[in-house]
Design a protein around this motif. Structure first.
Motif, short mmCIF file in Angstrom:
data_model
loop_
_atom_site.label_atom_id
_atom_site.label_comp_id
_atom_site.label_asym_id
_atom_site.label_seq_id
_atom_site.Cartn_x
_atom_site.Cartn_y
_atom_site.Cartn_z
N UNK A 1 -16.58 -22.66 -57.35
CA UNK A 1 -15.54 -22.34 -58.24
C UNK A 1 -14.14 -22.57 -57.91
N UNK A 2 -13.24 -22.80 -58.84
CA UNK A 2 -11.87 -23.04 -58.77
C UNK A 2 -11.46 -21.98 -59.65
N UNK A 3 -10.64 -21.06 -59.31
CA UNK A 3 -9.66 -19.96 -60.02
C UNK A 3 -8.34 -20.55 -60.37
N UNK A 4 -7.98 -21.13 -61.60
CA UNK A 4 -6.83 -21.81 -61.74
C UNK A 4 -6.11 -20.59 -62.80
N UNK A 5 -5.13 -20.23 -62.15
CA UNK A 5 -4.16 -18.92 -62.99
C UNK A 5 -2.93 -19.45 -63.21
N UNK A 6 -2.59 -19.23 -64.66
CA UNK A 6 -1.39 -19.68 -65.28
C UNK A 6 -0.05 -18.44 -64.39
N UNK A 7 0.99 -19.36 -63.76
CA UNK A 7 2.00 -18.49 -62.95
C UNK A 7 3.05 -18.52 -63.68
N UNK A 96 -16.41 -33.74 -54.81
CA UNK A 96 -17.39 -34.18 -53.73
C UNK A 96 -18.63 -33.19 -53.80
N UNK A 97 -18.47 -31.99 -54.24
CA UNK A 97 -19.45 -30.98 -54.48
C UNK A 97 -20.86 -31.45 -54.99
N UNK A 101 -20.38 -26.99 -60.51
CA UNK A 101 -19.07 -26.97 -60.46
C UNK A 101 -18.30 -25.98 -61.64
N UNK A 102 -17.51 -25.03 -61.43
CA UNK A 102 -17.30 -24.24 -62.54
C UNK A 102 -15.59 -23.67 -62.20
N UNK A 126 -17.02 -36.27 -67.41
CA UNK A 126 -17.18 -37.17 -66.60
C UNK A 126 -17.67 -36.59 -64.99
N UNK A 127 -17.13 -35.71 -64.56
CA UNK A 127 -17.27 -35.31 -63.19
C UNK A 127 -18.47 -33.86 -63.36
#
Length: 223
Positions: A1-7, A96-97, A101-102, A126-127
């Motif tokens: 996981x990637x946690x993408x947070x608006x800062x 590369x995982x 992928x989330x 694409x990925x």
């Protein structure tokens, strides 16, 4: 996981207590706790974005370490909301995982600087990256010191989610925000959790042994 947070600065708004930003951090911590308690071996990376993107940690199995980083996240002084750039950088982290992928992308604004969102969507597709988008706060337009609009662009967030087979959620309070993370974590639970490699190798070994036995064993006639 990637946690993408608006800062961006608008995330300091207190319509969600104690603020949009702090509520989002609390929800991320709950999500990390849920992963730890489940026993699922999942790696998590942290990203924040405003006018530019910051990567705070590489993908790691250490949820305790990641929680510590989340607690110390701060708002950015760089004006803007670079959603497209945040997506591209998050996809690169997961590149590369060989597992699911989330990305969870949380924002209260609209992309107004950086990489084009449509390009970012195609790059994610694409990925093989799934993006769950979460809009927080209100749809009404607000202007802060950076003089850039921070009105929530739900249409774009819905499009990002739909195009990457993810889901979009709009939340207006802390409990809704936490529920999104819990429900989405359950939805992806079990994907690639079981490593079948050992079982496949064992099956191949059995096949080779069986073949060897058949080749080297003569069938004798019973008198």
């Amino acid at each position: 996981y990637v946690l993408a947070l608006d800062a961006s600065s608008s995330m300091s708004t207190t319509d969600i207590l104690p603020s949009r930003f702090e509520a989002a951090k609390d929800a991320e911590i709950l999500f990390l706790d849920t992963i730890s308690d489940s026993g699922v071996k999942s790696r998590v990376s942290l990203v924040t974005f405003a006018g530019t993107t910051l990567i705070h940690s590489p993908p790691t199995y250490d949820m305790f370490y990641t929680k510590g980083i989340v607690k110390n996240l701060n708002l950015s002084y760089v004006p803007g909301t670079a959603i497209g750039e945040a997506i591209v950088n998050s996809v690169n982290i997961l590149y590369a995982s060989d597992r699911a992928k989330v990305i969870y992308l949380i924002t209260d604004g609209a992309s107004n600087v950086g990489v084009d969102v449509d390009y970012a969507i195609n790059y994610a597709k694409k990925n093989g990256v799934v993006i769950n988008t979460i809009g927080v706060g209100t749809n009404s337009e607000t202007v802060f010191e950076d003089r850039l609009s921070t009105s929530l662009d739900q249409e774009t967030l819905v499009n990002i989610a739909n195009e990457t087979t993810g889901s979009y959620h709009f939340v207006s309070n802390t409990e809704e925000l936490k529920a999104v993370f819990l429900n989405e974590q359950i939805r992806t639970y079990g994907i690639y959790d079981l490593d079948l490699t050992r079982y496949l190798l064992f099956a191949i070994l059995i096949m080779f042994l069986t073949e060897w036995i058949l080749v080297n064993t003569r069938i004798k006639a019973i008198p």
